[in-house]
Design an enzyme around this catalytic site. Sequence first.
Site, short mmCIF file in Angstrom:
data_model
loop_
_atom_site.label_atom_id
_atom_site.label_comp_id
_atom_site.label_asym_id
_atom_site.label_seq_id
_atom_site.Cartn_x
_atom_site.Cartn_y
_atom_site.Cartn_z
N ASN B 132 23.19 -35.12 23.50
CA ASN B 132 23.82 -34.31 24.54
C ASN B 132 24.94 -33.49 23.92
OD1 ASN B 132 25.26 -33.26 26.65
ND2 ASN B 132 25.03 -35.05 27.97
N CYS B 135 27.02 -30.96 27.64
CA CYS B 135 27.81 -31.21 28.85
C CYS B 135 29.06 -30.34 28.83
CB CYS B 135 28.18 -32.69 28.94
SG CYS B 135 29.10 -33.06 30.43
N CYS B 343 11.63 -1.16 59.27
CA CYS B 343 13.00 -1.67 59.16
C CYS B 343 13.90 -0.72 58.36
CB CYS B 343 13.02 -3.06 58.52
SG CYS B 343 12.59 -3.07 56.76
N CYS B 378 10.25 9.54 42.48
CA CYS B 378 10.29 8.09 42.31
C CYS B 378 10.35 7.72 40.83
CB CYS B 378 9.06 7.44 42.96
SG CYS B 378 9.02 5.65 42.75
#
Lengths: 507, 430
Positions: B132, B135, B343, B378
């Site tokens: 590890n 952490c 919408c 576009c």
Amino acid sequence: MKLEQIAPKLPLEKYEENFADLNPLLTPQQALIAASRCLYCFDAPCIVACPTRIDVPSFIRKISTGNLTGSARVILSANVLGESCGRVCPTEVLCEGACVLNGTGERPVEIGRLQRYAVDYAVSRGFNPLRAGTPNGQRVACIGSGPASLACAAELAGRGYAVEIFDRNAAPGGLNTYGIAAYKSRAEDSLREVRLVENVGVRIHQGVEVTGDPRIVEGRESKVEGTASAMVDGSRSAIQREPSTEGAASTFDLQPSTFNLQQAPSRIALSELESQYDAIFIGVGLGETWDLQLPGEGLRGVCGAMEFIERTKSRPFAGIDVGRRVAVIGAGNTAVDVVTAARRLGAEAVYMIYRRGEDSMPAFAYEYELAKQDGVIFLWNTQPLAILGHEGAVTGLQCARTRLEGRGRFARVDIEPGSNFVLEVDMIVKALGQQPMTEFLRSIPGIELRSGRVVVDSATHQTANPKYFAGGDCVNGGREVVDAVAEGMAAARGIDAWLGHELTVDS
Amino acid sequence: MPDLAVNFAGITSPNPFWLASGPPSNTAGQVMRAFDAGWGGAVWKTIGEPVINTTSRYGGIDYGPQKLMGFNNIELISDRPIEDNLCEIAEVKKRYPRHAVIASLMVESRREAWHEMVKRAEDAGSDGLELNFGCPHGMSERGMGAAVGQVPEYTTMITEWVKEVARTPVIVKLTPNITDVTRIAVAAEQGGADGISLINTINSLMGVDLDTLAPRPTVAGKSSHGGYCGPAVKPIALNMVAACARRVKIPISGIGGIATWSDAAEFVALGASSLQVCTAVMHYGFRMVEDMIEGMESYLASKGLARLDDLVGRAVPNVADWGDLDLNYKIVAEINPDLCIGCHLCYVACEDGAHQCIEEYPASASGKRIPRIIKDECVGCNLCALVCPVHGCITMEEIDTGKPVFTWKDRAREQRQQTGIAYTPSLWGE
């Protein structure tokens, strides 16, 4: 009202259950979920579908961000009766009917319930976004204190006018207080909204009759105190009624009220209003229910729909006598309010009688559903012919079956020969719509009436007499609360423009 | 049915789904229940000198009504004695010999301390070791965890210490709290690591209570930075996994926001050959693995792949440098008027937020208000399709420009030939 047979009284808690809120206030969690479904459309169709043009996406977004007072501000600044509209609007045919989610096969956003939620949250915490404008020295009188007048008054107060409302009822709010089914809204809900208008400086005089005769002003100012189970007098065509010592108290059992019901209405003449105010808004609504024009109409146990609904809004449910068997004549939204109320008050058999077919029923589909769920018996194609009685009280309704020629609401209705029958009932409620207040309206100099409706300019709501503006049911013939609000606000803008114009000319 | 069995640097498990080191793999009871539910392996919650944890420890970010879009913790490594953890590992391995049990280790940065810890873990029967080095909170202030994993030299050094004594495969777990994760991956590889796992959690502060002004998660009115994880971090993890897959040869165990079989499949395609899950289990429990297995099997079958290994790294060649993207490739948006609900979110998004290539509802015969793409304008940015709430309504359609592939590197090369001036730094492999 002594009826032939009174429906047995229900246990007290049963009444509250029966008249419980049809669409209860959303919980915060429900509101968040409902609000999060809103797409926040650009140039949203729900805004256009609302007669008062409430900015729906904005107020819903503010709910989802936790800005609830801001949400209420958006609603109330467009529609001071936004909470009532959230409860009673036919949203299915207005904002929610226009919601784009319908196009996806989803349920529309619950706009009405969200609107009520936001306003309730803010107002119950003492928030009022409305502010009185800087006084401009001009005065406006509003006749009637229903939705149209309240909206007009609030808008004018915001523009700096001194506004006074004159209303002949005991409590303010008009049909919003007295005419909405109790399971949708209670009188105190309406009175809370009236207080918003009062709090921006609008003075409301209750129990004051405006007449064509010149008399002395004796109006009392009523301060709305919320909890009142407000009471109304029995007659809505009070304009012809002489002041009486019995006054409103004579017709129904009265509850203690903050509205000083016991006193007879005082009067003020139109000419007096004209001399004291720069403009006058007419928001008197409609009058009594149309008569059936049938033999026996004067029997005990015959009453009008509005009068029946008023009782459910102004006295304890247990104190309202309803027949064991009730016939309601008419099939509009008000008729549904009556049949559902009658059932919920304990009537054993409630008939809805309509001379045309089910497909011509004027009530909204969801109102019809309510009536069906309440176990109402529908007698379509049925024409009432006479009211039968015994010792002065209703005992039955003679009817005949009808035959229609043509289609829809304009079909010709004929009686089916030999189809007569008698419906045994103890109470008959007329729900054929309300008559216009023709006599009062005719007493206003210079205004034009068409089919009993006040003719106004569609943009400014000014009548043919430029000093008078009008809106609400007396103009549109009887529509929704939201329409009355929209018209009251349009009239306020019209008054402002007109008086502004006059000022410019004077100076 | 496709074979999901995994051989990760010599660690075998019946499927690639492992519990990541964290609260769900804290005890033998949890790990055995996880195996019963279908998990193929577990990386034990990091073992080291026991710590004392705070209350509270976890924070969450919701998105509307959706809970835990992001999650964080200020919890440290195991607060249980090393001996208890090792006894439980031994018991689990005895009962579940086919499943992978990997000991996650974190001790002070002393060679002897690492040697001793490695031996004890392997003696307990663990199938492999995960170091590890990631952490980000609490332990890093004590010179462990991310304090190691943020310095390539330390990473190499401690990996070498471990490899001096380790008999089982050694996986180095990488922290994302670094400028270039591949440098640490390379450092681990150079130290002799048999595999890497990433990402560990991202440094974060979950928010501030606006009434008390206490940050979250709150411990007596205060908080500290903690490790961020959950669905929100998946794109960051995918990018780092792909970057490592392009740099190192040792196998990669993918971690970071995996909650579904399709999340897992994306990690595999980008180079992961085992997968570790923590936050989703903390949200929904061990039972979720059943759908991850079934979904992965049916996806592989639908693509005609016999083994999970056949998917590993298949998308890596498609991860390119920006300078290798074809500038002549062109797509434009197309709105399906039958699906459009009006919408106008695409309109306002393009108008205010992008390139002004959508016209507002021109009149249509049906009276429906449908925005229209200005095809010539576009730029094919995707924004309208991304904001459109209706599935499949706005699609990006390929336009044949008739032009050959032309990249930024091509352009830079041309310009250099024409002018003799290099416009582009040679970072892109000129």
